[in-house]
Design a protein around this motif. Sequence first.
Motif, PDB file in Angstrom:
ATOM      1  N   GLN A 134     -25.250  58.500  40.609  1.00 50.69           N
ATOM      2  CA  GLN A 134     -25.994  58.694  39.417  1.00 50.69           C
ATOM      3  C   GLN A 134     -27.214  58.845  39.541  1.00 50.69           C
ATOM      4  O   GLN A 134     -28.138  59.497  38.976  1.00 50.69           O
ATOM      5  N   GLY A 147     -18.521  50.590  41.826  1.00 49.43           N
ATOM      6  CA  GLY A 147     -19.904  50.787  41.266  1.00 49.43           C
ATOM      7  C   GLY A 147     -21.026  50.944  41.896  1.00 49.43           C
ATOM      8  O   GLY A 147     -21.879  51.817  41.481  1.00 49.43           O
ATOM      9  N   SER A 157     -19.742  55.373  34.989  1.00 47.89           N
ATOM     10  CA  SER A 157     -19.860  54.171  35.580  1.00 47.89           C
ATOM     11  C   SER A 157     -18.727  53.340  35.705  1.00 47.89           C
ATOM     12  O   SER A 157     -18.418  52.675  36.209  1.00 47.89           O
ATOM     13  N   VAL A 164     -20.899  54.769  42.571  1.00 45.68           N
ATOM     14  CA  VAL A 164     -21.058  55.523  41.253  1.00 45.68           C
ATOM     15  C   VAL A 164     -22.518  55.537  41.053  1.00 45.68           C
ATOM     16  O   VAL A 164     -23.501  56.459  40.665  1.00 45.68           O
ATOM     17  N   ALA A 165     -23.279  54.323  41.259  1.00 46.15           N
ATOM     18  CA  ALA A 165     -24.527  54.067  41.003  1.00 46.15           C
ATOM     19  C   ALA A 165     -25.499  55.146  41.761  1.00 46.15           C
ATOM     20  O   ALA A 165     -26.359  55.625  41.327  1.00 46.15           O
TER      21      ALA A 165
END
Length: 90
Positions: free
Chosen positions: A40, A33, A51, A36-37
């Motif tokens: 992003q 996570g 996510s 991915v954050a």
Amino acid sequence: MLTPEVAVDLIAESLNVTMLLVVLLVVPGLIMGLIVALFQAATQINEQTLSFLPRLLVTLIVVSVMGRWMVGYLMDYCVSVFERAARLVG
């Protein structure tokens, strides 16, 4: 006989088993996570499935790889609790 020391040992060991199994499942998803954050934030893509899906896949992979060990560990703990209970009663 069930003394307070034995009860505290049982509770402490059960909490240790629970924390170990939860950490094995949660930490890989947490790391994914975070990755991915960061991705992003760098690309400014705000897609919700982006996510969720990688975390789900990582959790499924961890369960498929470590599942047999986790179940075995939990079964060993349950057997030891039942053996201790038998000694306490009789």
